[in-house]
Design an enzyme around this catalytic site. Structure first.
Site, PDB file in Angstrom:
ATOM      1  N   HIS A 172       0.832  -1.206   0.000  1.00 50.89           N
ATOM      2  CA  HIS A 172       0.000   0.000   0.000  1.00 50.89           C
ATOM      3  C   HIS A 172       0.869   1.260   0.000  1.00 50.89           C
ATOM      4  CE1 HIS A 172      -3.567  -2.393   0.375  1.00 50.89           C
ATOM      5  NE2 HIS A 172      -3.181  -2.885   1.549  1.00 50.89           N
ATOM      6  N   ASP A 223      -4.890  -7.904  -3.883  1.00 45.96           N
ATOM      7  CA  ASP A 223      -5.283  -7.706  -2.487  1.00 45.96           C
ATOM      8  C   ASP A 223      -6.635  -8.320  -2.159  1.00 45.96           C
ATOM      9  OD1 ASP A 223      -5.071  -6.964   0.133  1.00 45.96           O
ATOM     10  OD2 ASP A 223      -5.500  -4.860  -0.193  1.00 45.96           O
TER      11      ASP A 223
END
Length: 354
Positions: A172, A223
């Site tokens: 991220h 993800d």
């Protein structure tokens, strides 16, 4: 298995599984402490993809380590870093002869693992030469809570614990500062951006351009799997920033494609794939040029057309280690992958409390 098969049909040949569901409901270990890891290995084998199991250390529900884990979180935790390392070491020795799997390591986040344990995990990762992944600066609230608890940013905490380095990937990194980016760049750490998830969760737009300008290697991840489409992940890194910056062309199609292929493979410990070269692993993906999205694409602009217009539905063939896994857009090893996905989702829905 169905999820991995969908990934294969989307053109993904190497999966990095951020794995922290280790134990039974209530937290009791399975008779084989790595039963869930073995299930993932079997699923990847049946789906025909390479697997890096990023075995994840998870100890606390938040920065306050005095708060007890909830029953569902007990499934994640080995109790301490020593027991985690013992379990991972056993897994490594058991998988050493399988050419399609590799064992990596992960620290869930700076909120779920204390600095001393992060440091021990980093030493273990270095000793075993394993990739190390860490959720980092996904939300502003995480950064603020880390400063309250430790007086520094997550990146600064990881640097102090010795957890940044060439084998480390920060997942991220949506809300990193200039100082954080300097630490990542100086250490040789990579960043894995997950734009569709970050968008879905309203976490923000990752600073892909600023990271690339620092020379920080980039990779992309699916993800949450709400969308499994690395073409979308790649172009989103550029297009989402255009919305906030008002400028175009910060990241070229060639750079985005490299991050979606060789960059991702390297981040999960497979630097020997993700590219077409003599001596590299025989992993290949072809994209059909006859779809509505790619029809008429000029031969000198194919990379830009694929990155900015193609979708996972345009993947035609996938070869992993010389074996055909996807043929003419259909999985060659498993029947009715959409049906398998539907069955899996239905089973999960039945397991949810009312």
């Amino acid at each position: 298995r169905a999820c991995f098969a969908e990934m294969a049909m989307s053109g993904i040949t190497v999966v990095g599984e951020f794995h922290y569901l280790h134990h039974q409901p209530g937290g009791r270990p399975y008779d084989d402490p790595n039963a869930m890891a073995e299930a993932l290995r079997a699923a990847a084998a049946e789906a025909g993809v390479r697997l890096t199991l990023l075995d994840t250390l998870y100890l606390w529900p938040g920065f306050d380590s005095s708060v007890e884990l909830e029953p569902v979180q007990l499934r994640f935790s080995d109790g301490d870093v020593e027991r985690w390392a013992i379990r991972v070491e056993k897994l490594r020795s058991g998988w050493s002869g399988d050419p399609l799997v590799r064992v990596g390591t992960a620290v869930h986040s700076v909120r779920a693992v204390d600095p001393d344990s992060i440091a021990e995990a980093a030493v273990f990762s270095s000793r075993t030469e394993a990739p190390l992944h860490i959720h980092m600066s996904e939300q502003p609230a995480e950064n603020a809570a880390c400063r309250v608890a430790h007086g520094c940013s997550p990146a600064e905490l990881l640097a102090g614990a010795g957890a940044l380095g060439p084998r480390t990937t920060a997942v991220h990194a949506t809300h990193v500062t200039d100082a954080d980016r300097a630490l990542l760049a100086a250490s040789g750490s990579a960043v894995c951006l997950c734009p569709t998830t970050e968008r879905d969760l309203a976490d923000g737009i990752g600073p892909a351009r600023a990271l690339a300008e620092r020379g920080i290697p980039l990779a992309f991840g699916s993800d949450s799997h709400a969308v499994i489409d690395l073409f979308e992940e790649a172009r989103a890194a550029e297009l989402d920033e255009r919305l906030t910056s008002g400028t175009r062309g910060g990241l070229a199609a060639e750079s985005l494609l490299a991050a979606a292929s060789a960059g991702g493979a390297a981040a999960v410990g497979w630097p020997d794939t993700g590219r077409l070269a003599a001596g590299a692993l025989a992993d290949f993906v072809t994209v059909g040029l006859d779809s509505l999205r790619l029809a008429g694409a000029a031969s000198d602009e194919l990379i830009a057309a694929v990155v900015f217009a193609a979708t996972a539905a345009d993947v035609a063939e996938v070869v992993v280690g010389g074996r055909t896994v996807v043929r003419s857009g259909t999985h060659a090893l498993l029947d009715d992958v959409p049906g398998q996905l539907s069955d899996a989702v239905a089973a999960l829905d039945q397991d949810q409390p009312s």
